[in-house]
Design a protein around this motif. Structure first.
Motif, PDB file in Angstrom:
ATOM      1  N   GLY A  23       0.788  -1.232   0.000  1.00 53.47           N
ATOM      2  CA  GLY A  23       0.000   0.000   0.000  1.00 53.47           C
ATOM      3  C   GLY A  23       0.818   1.278   0.000  1.00 53.47           C
ATOM      4  O   GLY A  23       0.309   2.330   0.397  1.00 53.47           O
ATOM      5  N   TYR A  24       2.085   1.209  -0.462  1.00 52.99           N
ATOM      6  CA  TYR A  24       2.935   2.398  -0.479  1.00 52.99           C
ATOM      7  C   TYR A  24       3.478   2.651  -1.887  1.00 52.99           C
ATOM      8  O   TYR A  24       3.784   1.722  -2.631  1.00 52.99           O
ATOM      9  N   ARG A  25       3.580   3.917  -2.216  1.00 52.16           N
ATOM     10  CA  ARG A  25       4.140   4.355  -3.489  1.00 52.16           C
ATOM     11  C   ARG A  25       5.349   5.225  -3.195  1.00 52.16           C
ATOM     12  O   ARG A  25       5.324   6.021  -2.258  1.00 52.16           O
ATOM     13  N   THR A  26       6.416   5.089  -3.994  1.00 54.44           N
ATOM     14  CA  THR A  26       7.693   5.720  -3.667  1.00 54.44           C
ATOM     15  C   THR A  26       8.062   6.823  -4.648  1.00 54.44           C
ATOM     16  O   THR A  26       8.007   6.640  -5.872  1.00 54.44           O
ATOM     17  N   PHE A  27       8.452   7.969  -4.073  1.00 52.24           N
ATOM     18  CA  PHE A  27       9.063   9.054  -4.836  1.00 52.24           C
ATOM     19  C   PHE A  27      10.540   9.066  -4.456  1.00 52.24           C
ATOM     20  O   PHE A  27      10.890   9.184  -3.272  1.00 52.24           O
ATOM     21  N   PHE A  28      11.427   8.938  -5.439  1.00 47.61           N
ATOM     22  CA  PHE A  28      12.849   8.829  -5.154  1.00 47.61           C
ATOM     23  C   PHE A  28      13.531  10.195  -5.095  1.00 47.61           C
ATOM     24  O   PHE A  28      13.197  11.109  -5.842  1.00 47.61           O
ATOM     25  N   ALA A  29      14.512  10.297  -4.191  1.00 45.54           N
ATOM     26  CA  ALA A  29      15.229  11.537  -3.945  1.00 45.54           C
ATOM     27  C   ALA A  29      16.731  11.265  -3.950  1.00 45.54           C
ATOM     28  O   ALA A  29      17.169  10.138  -4.201  1.00 45.54           O
ATOM     29  N   ASN A  30      17.521  12.302  -3.649  1.00 44.14           N
ATOM     30  CA  ASN A  30      18.978  12.160  -3.627  1.00 44.14           C
ATOM     31  C   ASN A  30      19.499  11.650  -2.293  1.00 44.14           C
ATOM     32  O   ASN A  30      20.547  11.025  -2.226  1.00 44.14           O
ATOM     33  N   GLY A  31      18.803  11.970  -1.213  1.00 42.26           N
ATOM     34  CA  GLY A  31      19.252  11.592   0.121  1.00 42.26           C
ATOM     35  C   GLY A  31      18.196  11.929   1.146  1.00 42.26           C
ATOM     36  O   GLY A  31      17.044  12.246   0.805  1.00 42.26           O
ATOM     37  N   GLY A  32      18.577  11.903   2.426  1.00 40.93           N
ATOM     38  CA  GLY A  32      17.608  12.082   3.488  1.00 40.93           C
ATOM     39  C   GLY A  32      16.990  13.461   3.555  1.00 40.93           C
ATOM     40  O   GLY A  32      15.778  13.599   3.755  1.00 40.93           O
ATOM     41  N   SER A  33      17.787  14.512   3.414  1.00 37.10           N
ATOM     42  CA  SER A  33      17.250  15.874   3.450  1.00 37.10           C
ATOM     43  C   SER A  33      16.211  16.059   2.350  1.00 37.10           C
ATOM     44  O   SER A  33      15.113  16.596   2.576  1.00 37.10           O
ATOM     45  N   ASP A  34      16.566  15.612   1.157  1.00 36.93           N
ATOM     46  CA  ASP A  34      15.676  15.718  -0.002  1.00 36.93           C
ATOM     47  C   ASP A  34      14.398  14.905   0.200  1.00 36.93           C
ATOM     48  O   ASP A  34      13.300  15.338  -0.147  1.00 36.93           O
ATOM     49  N   ALA A  35      14.543  13.718   0.794  1.00 39.14           N
ATOM     50  CA  ALA A  35      13.377  12.876   1.043  1.00 39.14           C
ATOM     51  C   ALA A  35      12.408  13.554   2.006  1.00 39.14           C
ATOM     52  O   ALA A  35      11.174  13.471   1.840  1.00 39.14           O
ATOM     53  N   ASN A  36      12.935  14.236   3.022  1.00 41.10           N
ATOM     54  CA  ASN A  36      12.066  14.926   3.970  1.00 41.10           C
ATOM     55  C   ASN A  36      11.434  16.169   3.370  1.00 41.10           C
ATOM     56  O   ASN A  36      10.256  16.457   3.627  1.00 41.10           O
ATOM     57  N   GLU A  37      12.184  16.924   2.558  1.00 43.50           N
ATOM     58  CA  GLU A  37      11.593  18.059   1.844  1.00 43.50           C
ATOM     59  C   GLU A  37      10.409  17.578   0.991  1.00 43.50           C
ATOM     60  O   GLU A  37       9.356  18.215   0.949  1.00 43.50           O
ATOM     61  N   THR A  38      10.612  16.467   0.323  1.00 42.11           N
ATOM     62  CA  THR A  38       9.551  15.891  -0.502  1.00 42.11           C
ATOM     63  C   THR A  38       8.333  15.560   0.344  1.00 42.11           C
ATOM     64  O   THR A  38       7.185  15.835  -0.046  1.00 42.11           O
ATOM     65  N   SER A  77      23.349   1.299   1.785  1.00 41.74           N
ATOM     66  CA  SER A  77      24.513   1.044   2.650  1.00 41.74           C
ATOM     67  C   SER A  77      25.636   2.044   2.383  1.00 41.74           C
ATOM     68  O   SER A  77      26.808   1.744   2.567  1.00 41.74           O
ATOM     69  N   GLY A  78      25.274   3.232   1.908  1.00 46.84           N
ATOM     70  CA  GLY A  78      26.262   4.280   1.683  1.00 46.84           C
ATOM     71  C   GLY A  78      27.059   4.143   0.398  1.00 46.84           C
ATOM     72  O   GLY A  78      27.916   4.989   0.127  1.00 46.84           O
ATOM     73  N   TYR A  79      26.796   3.122  -0.400  1.00 52.50           N
ATOM     74  CA  TYR A  79      27.625   2.903  -1.596  1.00 52.50           C
ATOM     75  C   TYR A  79      27.335   3.923  -2.696  1.00 52.50           C
ATOM     76  O   TYR A  79      28.232   4.249  -3.474  1.00 52.50           O
ATOM     77  N   LEU A  80      26.105   4.403  -2.787  1.00 51.89           N
ATOM     78  CA  LEU A  80      25.755   5.476  -3.707  1.00 51.89           C
ATOM     79  C   LEU A  80      24.647   6.311  -3.056  1.00 51.89           C
ATOM     80  O   LEU A  80      23.886   5.794  -2.225  1.00 51.89           O
ATOM     81  N   PRO A  81      24.522   7.581  -3.430  1.00 52.71           N
ATOM     82  CA  PRO A  81      23.472   8.424  -2.839  1.00 52.71           C
ATOM     83  C   PRO A  81      22.082   8.016  -3.337  1.00 52.71           C
ATOM     84  O   PRO A  81      21.883   7.772  -4.530  1.00 52.71           O
ATOM     85  N   LEU A  82      21.125   7.963  -2.412  1.00 56.30           N
ATOM     86  CA  LEU A  82      19.732   7.689  -2.773  1.00 56.30           C
ATOM     87  C   LEU A  82      18.852   7.965  -1.568  1.00 56.30           C
ATOM     88  O   LEU A  82      19.204   7.641  -0.430  1.00 56.30           O
ATOM     89  N   GLY A  83      17.718   8.581  -1.811  1.00 55.74           N
ATOM     90  CA  GLY A  83      16.698   8.761  -0.794  1.00 55.74           C
ATOM     91  C   GLY A  83      15.364   8.300  -1.342  1.00 55.74           C
ATOM     92  O   GLY A  83      15.188   8.169  -2.557  1.00 55.74           O
ATOM     93  N   ALA A  84      14.426   8.053  -0.448  1.00 56.33           N
ATOM     94  CA  ALA A  84      13.105   7.610  -0.880  1.00 56.33           C
ATOM     95  C   ALA A  84      12.047   8.143   0.073  1.00 56.33           C
ATOM     96  O   ALA A  84      12.241   8.147   1.293  1.00 56.33           O
ATOM     97  N   THR A  85      10.954   8.613  -0.494  1.00 59.20           N
ATOM     98  CA  THR A  85       9.787   9.035   0.277  1.00 59.20           C
ATOM     99  C   THR A  85       8.652   8.094  -0.108  1.00 59.20           C
ATOM    100  O   THR A  85       8.131   8.161  -1.225  1.00 59.20           O
TER     101      THR A  85
END
Length: 451
Positions: free
Chosen positions: A105-120, A287-295
């Motif tokens: 029941g969840y849909r994901t919007f992808f971001a660059n990292g944690g700050s971006d995910a929270n802004e989203t 695991s820190g290997y590349l930047p990625l965030g998710a909302t």
């Protein structure tokens, strides 16, 4: 010959690199990493260290995971980049996997990292209420000592005053309340601190007017603010009930606590009937290997964005959010976590070995030891009776002594009124038993010799 070629990396670092969270030190030098293996890294001087904070809480699977490296390489060979204004297979597969991990029941919007995910998340929350007949719901409530990012909106939600010094982060609609923090209870009751902290959220909602409050954001376990978590799931359960009662979206910031760090796949799983309307992920996601965030957003919220025409669509975009290689890395990292039983391992060893740190509770300089999974905080004080926070000099002496013995640990930084008096221990989730025993022994030895 260029004179710079004769300089050491430390000298060049001092000349060219602007470091995060460090005061200007004209004569200072910085540790420069050269290589890593497992939970350890080696600097350019040949010194070897156990990384007791997983980089910045993100290197959950340690260095040298060749499967992850190969996943990134293969993805870049087939498709180096593609924007998510269209679609690509790694993002689709990762969004499907995250939905499954969250129970559906969840849909994901992808971001660059944690700050971006929270802004989203903040944008989604505000727009959702406008589109569902509640246009005055715009306020975001967060908790003191919580950290939600470095961009202006995320920093406005971050309730650590010293992070905001000399910036104007007084954005409209951001409010703060005390977290459950029994050791320094804002409500004068150790035993009932969880209850009072939850009740305070409802009081603020009522004082502000429920028709004006859009969302409440919290880390299930406050990490950088001092490793603070409720004593029981009473707090979690009441928070969920309060948000439901007042149509306030519950945003769970799992940037640090997600993917096994606390001995559960996600930190919110420590609570009974506790679930997010929106959950933000980063750090351990790859695991820190590349930047990625998710909302990740509950489907019922996404429904308010589904309208033909151009009225309700989400007007947010991220150039690198959902990068194909990052998504491929995340999928492989999750595969390793599941295949190797990392979450159960963290729950077990976090209690059996890191739990030995609780023995320091009787030390004259220790106010409290708090820990869950592979996330521990040791709060240092000058006096156990008055609870006066330890001096900066005392904190530096412990951290420096650990580094000399080959162990890197952190502290909560000069970001809270007490100046940062909590030592942070958060090793990679793949740390061997010998690694963890070395960590515990080193800290105990340093306490015995330094404090």
């Amino acid at each position: 010959m260029n004179a710079d070629t004769k300089k050491t990396y430390a000298e060049k670092d001092s000349q060219y690199v602007w470091h995060a969270m460090k005061p200007y030190q004209p004569e200072g030098t910085t540790l420069v990493a050269d290589s890593g293996e497992g939970s350890w890294f080696t600097d350019t001087e040949g010194n070897r260290y156990l990384d007791g904070v997983s980089g910045l809480w993100c290197l959950n699977l340690g260095h040298g995971q060749t499967e992850i490296i190969d996943a990134a390489t293969e993805q870049m060979k087939s498709l180096a980049y593609f924007p998510l204004s269209f679609g690509h297979k790694p993002a689709i597969e990762l969004a499907e996997k995250l939905d499954s991990l969250l129970g559906g029941g969840y849909r994901t919007f992808f971001a660059n990292g944690g700050s971006d995910a929270n802004e989203t998340a903040f944008k989604i929350a505000r727009q959702h209420h406008k589109q569902t007949g509640n246009p005055e719901k715009y306020k975001i409530i967060s908790r003191y000592r919580g950290y939600h990012g470095n961009s202006l909106g995320a920093l406005a939600a971050t309730a650590q005053a010293n992070r905001k010094m000399k910036y104007d982060t007084s954005l409209p609609g951001f409010l703060h309340i005390p977290p459950p923090y029994a050791y320094r209870s804002s409500f004068g009751s150790y035993e009932e601190d969880d209850q009072h902290a939850a009740d305070y959220l409802e009081q603020v909602i009522m004082w502000e007017g429920p028709e004006t409050v859009a969302a409440f954001i919290m880390e299930p376990v406050i990490s950088g603010g001092g490793v603070i978590h409720p004593q029981s799931d009473v707090y979690y359960r009441k928070i969920r009930q309060i948000c439901d009662r007042h149509n306030v979206l519950l945003i769970l910031d799992e940037v640090v606590s997600g993917f096994g760090r606390t001995g559960k796949l996600f930190g919110y799983m420590h609570g009974d009937s506790f679930y997010p309307d929106i959950i933000t992920l980063a750090k351990g996601l790859t695991s820190g290997y590349l930047p990625l965030g998710a909302t990740c957003v509950n489907e019922r919220i996404y429904e308010s964005f589904k309208e033909e025409g151009n009225t309700n669509h989400f007007r947010h975009i991220s150039t690198y959010g959902g990068h194909p290689a990052s998504c491929a890395v995340a999928l492989k990292a999750i595969e390793i976590i599941e295949r190797e039983g990392i979450v159960d391992r963290v729950a077990s060893l976090g209690d059996q070995i890191l739990g030995e740190l609780r023995q320091l509770s009787n030390h004259k300089s220790v106010g409290e030891v708090r820990g869950i999974g592979f996330l521990y905080g040791i709060e240092l004080v000058e006096d156990k009776t008055t609870k006066q926070p330890a001096s900066e000099e005392k904190m530096k002496s412990v951290i420096g002594a650990c580094q000399k013995k080959g162990l890197i640990i952190g502290k909560n930084g000069d970001t809270v009124p007490d100046g940062g008096n909590v030592l942070i221990i958060a090793p990679p989730l793949t740390s061997t038993e010998e690694d963890l025993q070395f960590l515990v022994k080193t800290i105990k030895d340093v306490f015995a010799r330094t404090l």
